[in-house]
Design an enzyme around this catalytic site. Structure first.
Site, PDB file in Angstrom:
ATOM      1  N   GLU A  84       0.791  -1.223   0.000  1.00  0.00           N
ATOM      2  CA  GLU A  84       0.000   0.000   0.000  1.00  0.00           C
ATOM      3  C   GLU A  84       0.829   1.283   0.000  1.00  0.00           C
ATOM      4  O   GLU A  84       0.410   2.293  -0.565  1.00  0.00           O
ATOM      5  CB  GLU A  84      -0.918   0.011   1.231  1.00  0.00           C
ATOM      6  CG  GLU A  84      -2.054  -0.986   1.200  1.00  0.00           C
ATOM      7  CD  GLU A  84      -3.161  -0.574   0.237  1.00  0.00           C
ATOM      8  OE1 GLU A  84      -3.058   0.502  -0.363  1.00  0.00           O
ATOM      9  OE2 GLU A  84      -4.118  -1.343   0.085  1.00  0.00           O
ATOM     10  N   SER A 344     -28.324 -33.498  49.178  1.00  0.00           N
ATOM     11  CA  SER A 344     -27.391 -33.826  50.263  1.00  0.00           C
ATOM     12  C   SER A 344     -26.133 -32.974  50.251  1.00  0.00           C
ATOM     13  O   SER A 344     -25.216 -33.226  51.046  1.00  0.00           O
ATOM     14  CB  SER A 344     -26.998 -35.302  50.177  1.00  0.00           C
ATOM     15  OG  SER A 344     -28.111 -36.140  50.370  1.00  0.00           O
TER      16      SER A 344
END
Length: 687
Positions: A84, A344
């Protein structure tokens, strides 16, 4: 002649000066450049190491994740700049050489062969989008690029490009694109992945790999061909990179710990980044485990898992449902915070209080026989009775009758108060008070609170609040007492010997299971020396699941969860000072066999501590620089009497007034047990 030349030069100069003046006025008329810090970004929820757990789209529905140069693969950056803007690091926003090259190519070919926009000019266009492609628009980009270069560093400019570049649809920025197309952060990219990310922003809609894979492939290959020589990619690597197929679909954005992320967002809606204590790798492993087991257990059945670090109270993983998006399992309901019957699973705390009060020891014998408490006659799950068994075995086998007998002695109200004092919220049905049924699940509790209480057992009897958001760490309350260290250690020592699920290793994890009445909830909570993990299994709507048991449904998930932490279980701490390590025959006589209060003993004969009263504060005197002995006065009971100070037996002489030597200021638990097993206990503070 000279006069004409001078006039022409003057006219040209005037035109140039006028043009420069007009250009300057035009530049000054431009509005201020939009501020980069005013942009809206996706909110991110990250784990303890900064790994992304879940992002949220912006209000416009875009995935726009902040990124810096440190967040992407250096090879990708090298390819981006080479393709770029080769002179990005040296120009000041505009690259004159690139502009001259582009103009010359246009003159020769009469079409655009290469662009002249620098990365900075592209950032200017992203900050100030304009649809027209005119000379004025290009000049404006150039001016903006120069302004940006004056105000920001090169890395900051790159960061804006990495955060704003378009990648098709609602994807903006390199991180969003990498997550959507490759399912990973862009810190480690292959050459073909990096080349595709370089190519897409040039024409993001036309080159979307999920819609136009051939165009995307051609654009990627063009990037590889153009920059191979510039950054030294060998020809064979270029060929290999070109042979890789395009991503065929867009992936969903990460959604780990979705419930925790939602709650963090609600707690601080203005924050852009939320840091959790969760470990992303463990969270992912346990979410996968919950999903697998929920599917195998049957339709509409859900699984919740909570993993906690003992030392800090930090939540390492919270799976609140097997699948956040599964409506058949009410996936968006947080089942770690839903009130459920623990079955339990509260029994260890009953035994812990009995150990603390000197009513029992792990080797104490206790009866498992038919017993009635008024209209209440507890039965074991299998409707059988074991006869006389050690307390250790009674807890490991989760026998109901011994647990209710101990709860009758320690008191349901006291158990409730102790659990609540430690931070565990017990919720009873409306209008009901604590009773013996709570020992078998007649109370509501959340997986979060139950896991916190078990972590308190692992912490030698002290609980700390569970923390999930880093910001909450400074607000955490101090530790609270659940049990004394000896009693907590006894419980852990018993639970580590509980028979594990089939094919699991023994004596690695201290754990307890629970099954609620009507097969609605199955539980398993356990700890090693490092972590506590809680598991709940059931239907989100609370409907019964015939045959579902804590031992067969939840316990295997618990052991698998520990295995998926990646560590071997850590050893539990050694016995604290005061623990009695002895077989039944060598225990003090009253601890050899548990005798339920009231069986064969008239109230007037029960042993009582007359002084000091429960909750008293006693001033310590000193003799020769040492705390002087403290008196303990006893009434009632049958000899021989056993005196316990913080669970440790004390020698005593004749008479009912006993003196003991305190270790110093602090809380002391005083317990007396007589020859028939009746007992009394008080807690006093020495100061």
């Amino acid at each position: 002649m000279r006069r004409r030349a001078a006039i022409a030069l003057g006219v040209a100069s005037a035109f140039l000066a006028g043009g420069a003046l007009a250009f300057g006025l035009w530049v000054r008329s431009l509005p201020p450049l939009p501020r980069a810090d005013a942009l809206s970004y996706s909110v991110e929820v990250v784990d303890r190491d900064g790994r992304l757990l879940r992002p949220y789209a912006t209000e416009e529905g875009r995935w726009r994740l902040k990124a810096g140069v440190e967040d992407v693969d250096p090879r990708y950056l090298a390819m981006l700049i080479a393709y770029e803007d080769k002179r990005f690091r040296t120009h000041h926003g505009v690259d004159p050489a690139a502009m001259m090259r582009a103009a010359w190519q246009w003159l020769i070919h009469r079409e655009i062969v290469s662009g002249a926009s620098t990365i900075t000019m592209q950032v200017a266009r992203l900050l100030e989008p304009r649809t027209e492609r005119t000379l004025s628009a290009k000049l404006r980009q150039m001016v903006r690029a120069i302004q940006i270069e004056r105000a920001m560093s090169k890395d900051d400019i790159l960061a804006l490009y990495l955060s704003l570049a378009p990648y098709g649809g609602n994807l903006e920025g390199t991180r969003a694109a990498s997550l959507a197309y490759f399912g990973k952060e862009p810190k480690r990219l292959s050459r073909t992945e990096a080349a595709l990310l370089v190519a897409l922003p040039q024409s993001p809609e036309a080159r979307r790999p999920d819609r136009s894979p051939e165009r995307a492939r051609l654009a990627r290959d063009r990037v590889l061909d153009r920059i191979a020589g510039d950054i030294g990619i060998p020809a064979d690597e270029v060929a290999t990179a070109k042979s890789v197929a395009m991503p065929s679909r867009r992936r969903a954005m990460p959604s780990l710990a979705a419930h925790a992320a939602d709650q963090a967002m609600i707690a601080a809606p203005d924050r852009l980044k939320h840091e959790l204590t969760i470990d992303a790798r463990l969270q992912q492993a346990l979410e996968m485990l919950a999903r697998e087991r929920a599917m195998s257990l049957g339709a509409d059945i859900s699984v919740a898992i909570l993993a906690v670090d003992h030392a800090s109270g930090e939540i390492l993983a919270r799976v609140a449902s097997p699948d956040y998006f599964d409506t058949s399992r009410a996936g968006q309901v947080d089942l770690t915070r839903a009130l459920r019957s623990p079955g339990s699973a509260l029994k260890p705390f009953i035994y812990g209080l009995a150990f603390e009060d000197g009513l029992a020891h792990p080797e104490t014998l206790i009866d498992d026989r038919p017993t009635r408490y008024g209209d209440y006659a507890p039965e074991n799950f299998d409707l059988t009775f074991q006869g006389t068994v050690p307390v250790r075995k009674a807890l490991q086998l989760s026998l109901n009758v011994p647990a209710v007998a101990l709860l009758d002695r320690v008191g349901a109200a006291r158990l409730t108060a102790r659990l609540s004092q430690a931070g565990g919220d017990m919720v009873f049905p409306k209008g009901e008070a604590p009773g013996l049924a709570m020992g078998l699940g007649g109370v509501g509790v959340t997986l979060s609170d139950l896991t916190m209480l078990y972590a308190g057992l692992a912490r030698q009897g002290m609980t700390i609040p569970l923390i999930e958001r880093r910001s909450d760490a400074a607000l955490a309350r101090p530790p609270r007492r659940l049990l004394d260290p000896v009693a907590a250690w006894y419980v852990g020592n018993v639970l580590i010997g509980t028979p594990p699920p089939e094919n699991a290793a023994r004596n690695r994890i201290a754990f307890k299971t629970g099954t609620s009445y009507g097969y609605r909830d199955a539980w398993a909570v356990g700890f090693d020396g490092r972590r506590t993990i809680g598991v709940w299994v059931g239907r989100p709507d609370g409907a019964p699941v015939p045959g579902i048991l804590g031992r067969t449904a939840a316990a295997p998930i618990l052991f698998d969860a520990f295995a998926r932490t990646g560590d071997l279980p850590a050893a539990l701490p050694p016995a604290p000072k005061g623990a009695i390590l002895a077989p039944n025959g060598k225990l003090p006589l009253p601890l050899q066999r548990f005798n339920p209060e009231g069986v064969g003993v008239r109230p007037s004969e029960r042993v009582r501590i007359m002084f000091p009263p429960n909750g008293a504060r006693l001033e310590l005197g000193a003799v020769d620089g040492r705390p002087e002995p403290v008196a303990l006065k006893i009434a009632g009971g049958v000899e021989p009497l056993t005196i316990l100070v913080n669970g440790k037996p004390q020698e005593r002489g004749a008479g009912r007034t006993i003196f003991f030597d305190p270790q110093g200021p602090g809380f002391v638990r005083l317990t007396v047990v007589d020859g028939k097993g009746t007992a009394d206990s008080v807690m006093v503070r020495l100061q």
